[in-house]
Design an enzyme around this catalytic site. Structure first.
Site, PDB file in Angstrom:
ATOM      1  N   ASP A   1       0.866  -1.175   0.000  1.00  0.00           N
ATOM      2  CA  ASP A   1       0.000   0.000   0.000  1.00  0.00           C
ATOM      3  C   ASP A   1       0.909   1.233   0.000  1.00  0.00           C
ATOM      4  OD1 ASP A   1      -2.171   1.656  -0.080  1.00  0.00           O
ATOM      5  OD2 ASP A   1      -3.251   0.675   1.529  1.00  0.00           O
TER       6      ASP A   1
HETATM    7  C1  NOJ Z   1      -3.979   3.955  -0.105  1.00  0.00           C
HETATM    8  C2  NOJ Z   1      -5.170   3.054   0.026  1.00  0.00           C
HETATM    9  O1  NOJ Z   1      -5.137   2.359   1.247  1.00  0.00           O
HETATM   10  C3  NOJ Z   1      -5.284   2.060  -1.108  1.00  0.00           C
HETATM   11  O2  NOJ Z   1      -6.462   1.334  -0.966  1.00  0.00           O
HETATM   12  C4  NOJ Z   1      -5.208   2.770  -2.424  1.00  0.00           C
HETATM   13  O3  NOJ Z   1      -5.369   1.859  -3.468  1.00  0.00           O
HETATM   14  C5  NOJ Z   1      -3.871   3.478  -2.523  1.00  0.00           C
HETATM   15  N1  NOJ Z   1      -3.769   4.450  -1.443  1.00  0.00           N
HETATM   16  C6  NOJ Z   1      -3.667   4.175  -3.848  1.00  0.00           C
HETATM   17  O4  NOJ Z   1      -4.475   5.266  -3.953  1.00  0.00           O
END
Ligand code: NOJ
Length: 745
Positions: free
Chosen positions: A285
């Site tokens: 993430d």
């Molecule tokens: C953080 C989020 O937790 C995740 O779900 C998302 O896909 C990414 N950022 C990218 O935006």
């Protein structure tokens, strides 16, 4: 003779097709090798590196003026948040200047639509309509892939039992069975027939794992849970994602039992890539590799990269830790190069499957982009699924549906005329498209009413704040009307990532506004717009309540369809609505205690609260219709089953009301005695059935060993002989039919 010929033909044909499959497999591996063997260590590490473009940062970003240069040197494998064929093409052009011309992958959070915005995932889950959800994911994929995107960071398949957590809006709610079905459906929808079709997007099952159980509902917080709970409640939707052929996984920000998910070898190597044999790749993430330093699990970025790559995280989203540390880790002999090679090959494979090596610009056709974004069928589908997502919570004296000839309607509230709010948290700023490309609730109602109706408007108040100045005007128009419709709730960005709240009451003075409107004596319909279950007080006194969540670009039309009976509401809550935050976490499939509470008035040394009911405001699976359904004639084909046998359960559902409608028939099972105590009930099947007024239909369910198995103390998935209770109903509490059966040796 005939039979023999047929068999030899089938055999021969199967051998030939096996050979073809083998040859194709070999071909893709050969293709990967043909690129892979030319790559330097630096280029390999580049493939594991993903950067943000400059839109919607969801975490700390590094200003990197060297990005272009790095892409040109083959040091970047993927970008996220690049929008539109023009921009994507320009990045890909730069990648084509690199020595090996390895194409970039373009990722994006296409969570509930691209240009056409669909209801937020929690709302869609309320439809329990798998076909409709597959179609909405399909359309999102058609639009996004035509706009150059290859990869969506969806679906989020986290089970969520805490409405304080802002990301409840992004999942399918609290139930593992329903959540798994929806996970499968959405992945099929996004990926389509197969990767490489021009309208297919790689899906991404996230966040691996147990992110939805963040302590206190606080985003990014720790998770502490037993292995049994993990396997039984939180992992199944992820396993289903693998079964559905999901191309990628994303790990999670949280630590689980003290080990950050991103550096968690047990989750990623042992379970996902080991036991489940997942062949796609795992992306971290946003910045989560570097964040392991903050967790206090590793000393510095060097150790963070070591931990993540060892645990099985293949691609680094935005932390730059792989780029800065992997080469040194290899040089220092801390990791075998084989770990990097495996990650690189997994990523290259997806690039080949998407056809990007054949033509890196194949998803960048501006004409195709325009055609997909302007397809007139897409809003129609969005409208239909939006209507299917609206939950009717109360309908006193059958106030709804309203007559299209109602003389005067007062439409009041801070959300009546709002546009973008209806889109929910993960709306996408599509280049060249007005972000207010939305049918507002006001417009939807205007589209619906006949020329005989006068529609009056007052804002009444803001979503937040204490200002009550608008109340007088609102009361004034309410008095002139036959019925009041009040549209209140959250702002779209009050639920979503990093939007945890300790107070989930309806914000501001919105319920005070309702109070003064009710005092006029006029019938009031309340529309509640939100990304999560909210806690109500005065809303309980409204005559009718529709939970409209965030419904997307066709919100206004869909709401009008339901208000005036062109669509009879059928949705059922995919998550429990608490009476008060003090009850959280509250979910229907809890265990019984040794001292179960029987009712709210008896607090005599039993498992209840002394100051609050233990029952929710609205239970899982609850939702009303304009019509009524009767359940009858339950019959079990047998009362005793052996482990490999099945029981057929038949029953009849009748529409006994005045309107045509759909009912979501839910089947729950309780295992009465277990070596691990079993929940008071668990959803194990459901069906959505359409019945005209007065019509009845037989339906059938099957009970097999899958439906009665659970993880025992040794974490083995098995069914134990004994007695089971069968409950079939219109919600998890509204059980209409019961039965019993026994599993015998
Ligand atoms: C953080 C989020 O937790 C995740 O779900 C998302 O896909 C990414 N950022 C990218 O935006």
């Amino acid at each position: 003779m005939m039979k023999f010929n047929l068999i030899s033909f089938v055999l021969c044909f199967s051998i030939v097709s096996l050979n073809i499959v083998a040859a194709q497999k070999k071909t893709i591996n050969e293709k990967i090798d043909s690129v892979f063997r030319l790559m330097t260590l630096e280029e390999k590490i580049g493939q594991l590196n993903q950067y943000n473009d400059d839109w919607r940062a969801t975490g700390p970003t590094t200003v990197d003026n060297d990005k272009v240069n790095q892409i040109r040197k083959g040091q970047v494998g993927s970008l996220l948040n690049s929008l539109g064929t023009e921009r994507i093409k320009s990045w890909q052009n730069i990648a084509m200047e690199s020595r090996l011309k390895i194409p970039l992958l373009f990722g994006q959070d296409v969570v509930h639509g691209y240009k056409t915005t669909f209801p937020i995932p929690l709302a869609e889950a309320a439809s329990w309509d798998l076909e409709a959800m597959e179609l909405s994911a399909r359309i999102a994929a058609i639009e996004a892939s035509a706009a150059g995107i290859n990869w969506t960071f969806a679906p989020m398949v986290d089970i969520t039992r805490d409405p304080r957590w802002g990301r409840v809006m992004e999942g399918a709610g609290e139930d593992t069975y329903l959540g798994s079905k929806i996970a499968y459906t959405r992945i099929k929808g996004f990926q389509g027939k197969k990767l490489g079709e021009l309208n297919s997007l790689m899906a991404c099952a996230k966040h691996f794992a147990a992110y939805g159980a963040a302590i206190g509902g606080r985003d990014y917080n720790s998770v502490d849970m037993s292995d049994r709970m993990l396997w039984e409640t939180y992992l199944p939707p992820f396993k289903t994602a693998v079964d559905a052929g999901v191309a990628t996984f994303m790990n999670a920000f949280n630590d689980i039992n003290g080990v950050p998910a991103t550096g968690n070898k047990y989750l990623q190597r042992d379970i996902l890539k080991g036991k489940w044999a997942f062949k796609g790749f795992v992306v971290s993430d946003w910045g989560s590799i570097g964040e392991m330093v903050n967790h206090g699990n590793v000393k510095n970025d060097y150790e963070a990269a070591l931990s993540a790559i060892t645990a099985g995280s293949d691609m680094d989203m935005e932390s730059r830790n792989y780029k800065n540390n992997l080469a040194k880790l290899v040089k220092d002999k801390k990791i075998p190069i084989a770990l990097i090679d495996d990650a690189v090959k997994r990523i290259l494979k997806k690039k080949f499957e998407l056809g990007l090596f054949d033509d890196p610009f194949r998803y960048c056709n501006a004409e195709r982009e325009q055609a997909a974004l302007n397809n007139p069928d897409h809003p129609k589908v969005a409208r239909a699924i939006a209507a299917k997502s609206i939950v009717l919570l109360k309908n006193q004296d059958q106030l709804l549906p309203l007559s299209k000839n109602t003389k005067t309607i007062a439409f009041i509230g801070p959300l009546v005329k709002s546009l973008r709010q209806n889109k929910g948290f993960w709306d996408v700023d599509v280049p060249g498209v007005d972000s207010n490309f939305i049918v507002s609730q006001w417009e939807g109602l205007q589209n619906k009413i006949s020329g005989n109706t006068t529609l009056l408007y007052a804002k009444g108040c803001d979503i937040e704040g204490n200002n009550t100045e608008g109340f007088t005007e609102a009361v004034e128009i309410a008095k002139q009307s036959d019925v009041v419709i009040l549209s209140i709730g959250e702002r779209r960005d009050m639920s979503g990532e990093a939007k945890s709240r300790s107070n989930i009451n309806i914000p501001g003075v919105q319920e005070d506004l309702l109070k003064v409107l009710l005092a006029t004596g006029k019938p009031v319909v309340v529309l509640i717009n939100a990304g999560r279950p909210l806690v109500f007080t005065t809303v309980n006194d409204a005559h009718a309540i529709l939970y409209t969540w965030w419904l997307g670009s066709e919100a206004g039309n869909a709401i009008a369809d339901v208000l005036f009976g062109d669509y009879n509401p059928s949705a059922k809550l995919p998550i429990t609505f608490p009476l008060s935050v003090g009850q959280i976490p509250i979910y229907y499939n809890h265990f019984n205690t040794g001292r179960p509470a029987k009712n709210d008035n008896n607090h005599n040394y039993n498992s209840s609260y002394t100051d609050l009911s233990i029952y929710p405001k609205y239970e899982f699976g609850f939702g009303l219709s304009y019509t009524t359904f009767e359940y009858s004639d339950i019959h079990l084909s047998k009362k005793k089953m052996k482990i490999n046998e099945k029981i057929e359960v038949s029953l009849t559902i009748a529409n006994t009301g005045k309107y045509n409608g759909e009912e979501i028939v839910q089947l729950y099972i309780r295992d009465k005695v277990g070596s691990i105590i079993r929940p008071v009930k668990e959803l194990k099947d459901f069906t959505k059935i359409k019945l005209n007024a007065g019509e009845s239909k037989p339906i059938k369910f099957y009970i097999d060993k899958e439906k009665i198995s659970f993880y025992n103390q040794k974490l083995q998935w098995q069914a134990e002989p004994g007695e089971f209770e069968l409950m079939i109903g219109a919600s998890s509490s509204d059980i209409r039919l019961r039965g019993e059966f026994e599993l015998i040796r």
